[in-house]
Design an enzyme around this catalytic site. Structure first.
Site, mmCIF file in Angstrom:
data_model
loop_
_atom_site.group_PDB
_atom_site.id
_atom_site.type_symbol
_atom_site.label_atom_id
_atom_site.label_comp_id
_atom_site.label_asym_id
_atom_site.label_seq_id
_atom_site.Cartn_x
_atom_site.Cartn_y
_atom_site.Cartn_z
ATOM 1 N N ASP A 1 0.745 -1.148 0.055
ATOM 2 C CA ASP A 1 -0.271 0.152 0.008
ATOM 3 C C ASP A 1 0.869 1.524 -0.099
ATOM 4 O O ASP A 1 1.576 1.577 0.864
ATOM 5 C CB ASP A 1 -0.935 0.144 1.006
ATOM 6 C CG ASP A 1 -1.870 1.154 1.500
ATOM 7 O OD1 ASP A 1 -1.804 2.052 0.650
ATOM 8 O OD2 ASP A 1 -2.719 1.133 2.288
ATOM 9 N N ILE A 2 0.775 1.989 -0.863
ATOM 10 C CA ILE A 2 1.685 3.081 -1.216
ATOM 11 C C ILE A 2 1.558 3.967 -0.041
ATOM 12 O O ILE A 2 2.392 5.034 0.309
ATOM 13 C CB ILE A 2 1.504 3.608 -2.610
ATOM 14 C CG1 ILE A 2 2.972 4.580 -2.791
ATOM 15 C CG2 ILE A 2 0.432 4.726 -2.763
ATOM 16 C CD1 ILE A 2 2.907 4.951 -4.420
ATOM 17 N N ASN B 1 -6.296 12.422 -11.267
ATOM 18 C CA ASN B 1 -7.146 12.740 -12.404
ATOM 19 C C ASN B 1 -6.766 14.399 -12.586
ATOM 20 O O ASN B 1 -6.349 15.110 -11.700
ATOM 21 C CB ASN B 1 -8.346 12.356 -12.695
ATOM 22 C CG ASN B 1 -9.051 13.129 -11.332
ATOM 23 O OD1 ASN B 1 -9.317 14.178 -11.277
ATOM 24 N ND2 ASN B 1 -9.892 12.016 -10.705
ATOM 25 N N GLY C 1 -9.696 4.287 -6.515
ATOM 26 C CA GLY C 1 -8.121 3.917 -6.655
ATOM 27 C C GLY C 1 -7.066 4.569 -5.654
ATOM 28 O O GLY C 1 -7.363 4.811 -4.551
ATOM 29 N N VAL C 2 -5.896 4.416 -6.188
ATOM 30 C CA VAL C 2 -4.985 4.799 -5.029
ATOM 31 C C VAL C 2 -5.117 6.418 -4.872
ATOM 32 O O VAL C 2 -4.572 6.911 -3.748
ATOM 33 C CB VAL C 2 -3.565 4.677 -5.888
ATOM 34 C CG1 VAL C 2 -3.394 5.552 -7.129
ATOM 35 C CG2 VAL C 2 -2.061 4.905 -4.985
ATOM 36 N N ASP C 3 -5.881 7.342 -5.760
ATOM 37 C CA ASP C 3 -6.039 8.470 -5.410
ATOM 38 C C ASP C 3 -6.999 8.783 -4.263
ATOM 39 O O ASP C 3 -6.624 9.445 -3.261
ATOM 40 C CB ASP C 3 -6.678 9.363 -6.806
ATOM 41 C CG ASP C 3 -6.776 10.958 -6.559
ATOM 42 O OD1 ASP C 3 -6.384 11.427 -5.794
ATOM 43 O OD2 ASP C 3 -7.358 11.399 -7.676
ATOM 44 N N THR D 1 -3.123 1.857 -15.039
ATOM 45 C CA THR D 1 -3.281 0.434 -15.185
ATOM 46 C C THR D 1 -4.705 -0.026 -14.301
ATOM 47 O O THR D 1 -4.984 -1.072 -14.570
ATOM 48 C CB THR D 1 -2.207 -0.500 -14.774
ATOM 49 O OG1 THR D 1 -1.928 -0.328 -13.624
ATOM 50 C CG2 THR D 1 -0.903 -0.049 -15.575
HETATM 51 P P1 ADP Z 1 -5.550 5.321 -12.887
HETATM 52 O O1 ADP Z 1 -6.780 5.957 -12.889
HETATM 53 O O2 ADP Z 1 -4.228 6.041 -13.199
HETATM 54 O O3 ADP Z 1 -5.312 3.951 -13.836
HETATM 55 P P2 ADP Z 1 -6.044 3.776 -10.370
HETATM 56 O O4 ADP Z 1 -5.930 4.200 -9.142
HETATM 57 O O5 ADP Z 1 -7.184 3.310 -10.920
HETATM 58 O O6 ADP Z 1 -5.195 4.668 -11.346
HETATM 59 O O7 ADP Z 1 -5.108 2.478 -10.594
HETATM 60 C C1 ADP Z 1 -3.538 2.416 -10.526
HETATM 61 C C2 ADP Z 1 -2.961 1.457 -9.488
HETATM 62 O O8 ADP Z 1 -3.032 1.626 -8.393
HETATM 63 C C3 ADP Z 1 -3.853 0.036 -9.945
HETATM 64 O O9 ADP Z 1 -2.856 -1.140 -9.927
HETATM 65 C C4 ADP Z 1 -4.552 -0.092 -8.263
HETATM 66 O O10 ADP Z 1 -4.763 -1.585 -8.227
HETATM 67 C C5 ADP Z 1 -3.439 0.591 -7.499
HETATM 68 N N1 ADP Z 1 -3.711 0.961 -6.215
HETATM 69 C C6 ADP Z 1 -5.082 1.192 -5.613
HETATM 70 N N2 ADP Z 1 -4.666 1.350 -4.443
HETATM 71 C C7 ADP Z 1 -3.560 1.594 -4.095
HETATM 72 C C8 ADP Z 1 -2.853 1.800 -2.955
HETATM 73 N N3 ADP Z 1 -3.346 2.150 -1.834
HETATM 74 N N4 ADP Z 1 -1.403 1.750 -3.167
HETATM 75 C C9 ADP Z 1 -0.749 1.082 -4.188
HETATM 76 N N5 ADP Z 1 -1.625 1.149 -5.334
HETATM 77 C C10 ADP Z 1 -2.793 1.389 -5.457
#
Ligand code: ADP
Length: 194
Positions: A27-28, A41, A49-51, A139
């Site tokens: 988890d980042i 975005n 997602g990660v955002d 991705t």
């Molecule tokens: P994008 O819109 O650029 O595709 P996303 O957030 O939908 O971004 O996905 C990008 C990657 O981040 C995916 O592989 C997703 O599984 C991953 N991701 C989601 N949550 C976390 C997190 N807490 N730490 C690291 N990676 C994450």
């Protein structure tokens, strides 16, 4: 020069020039590098997602700074990056970059994805930050094919590190095993390991 080494946890690690490039599953928001990168975005107003995870973990101070940035310079175009505080997270900064949305590959997606990584590294270097964690940009919701995206991500970082010495550590923090496996394979391909 790229050399293969193994770290204690058996995560893939390479030494490039004077920097360590590693891949781990996790988890980042829990990373302790000087900065973490957000796959944001263009609105910089948070999302899924990660955002979403970064804004939840960091708290409202990140969004406040994002709002100021957008009021000064407008929406953040794909391929560019900006820096804010990291709120309550251990890392000190968040670099927000916008990857391309996948439209089939003929709309400049590869260049924009490489640019998102390069601009993030450049911004870290300009701010004297020596360690940086990346997620797999584009991705998830943006649907960039994982095999291609992982190769572009690693090649772009490796070429940046070959030409710069200010950044000492780059970590790819990959959320799921499918993404971790794709980056592990791509790193082997790029560095010529079996
Ligand atoms: P994008 O819109 O650029 O595709 P996303 O957030 O939908 O971004 O996905 C990008 C990657 O981040 C995916 O592989 C997703 O599984 C991953 N991701 C989601 N949550 C976390 C997190 N807490 N730490 C690291 N990676 C994450």
């Amino acid at each position: 020069m790229i050399m293969g080494v193994k770290d204690m946890g058996n995560n893939p690690v390479k030494i490039i020039n004077q920097a360590k490039l590693s891949i781990l599953q996790g988890d980042i928001t829990r990373q302790t590098t000087d900065t973490i990168v957000n796959a944001a975005n263009s609105s910089l107003m948070g999302g899924g997602g990660v955002d979403g995870a970064i804004h939840r973990a960091g708290g409202p101070a990140i969004l406040e700074e994002c709002i100021q940035i957008v009021s000064l310079q407008g929406r953040l175009p794909s391929g560019q990056a900006v820096i804010t505080n990291a709120g309550n997270m251990k890392s000190k900064h968040v670099i927000h970059t916008v990857g391309p949305i996948w439209h089939g590959g003929k709309q400049g997606e590869a260049d924009l994805l490489a640019s998102a990584y390069r601009e993030s590294l450049q911004l870290a270097a300009e701010n004297n930050l020596s360690s940086i964690s990346f997620p797999s940009i584009s991705t998830g919701a943006y649907s960039y094919p994982l095999d291609e995206a992982s190769r572009i991500a690693l090649k772009t970082v490796a070429s940046f590190l070959s030409a710069t010495t200010s950044i000492k550590e780059v970590v790819f923090v990959l959320f799921d095993s499918r993404t971790f496996d794709a980056y592990t394979t791509a790193l082997r391909e790029i560095t010529g390991d079996k």
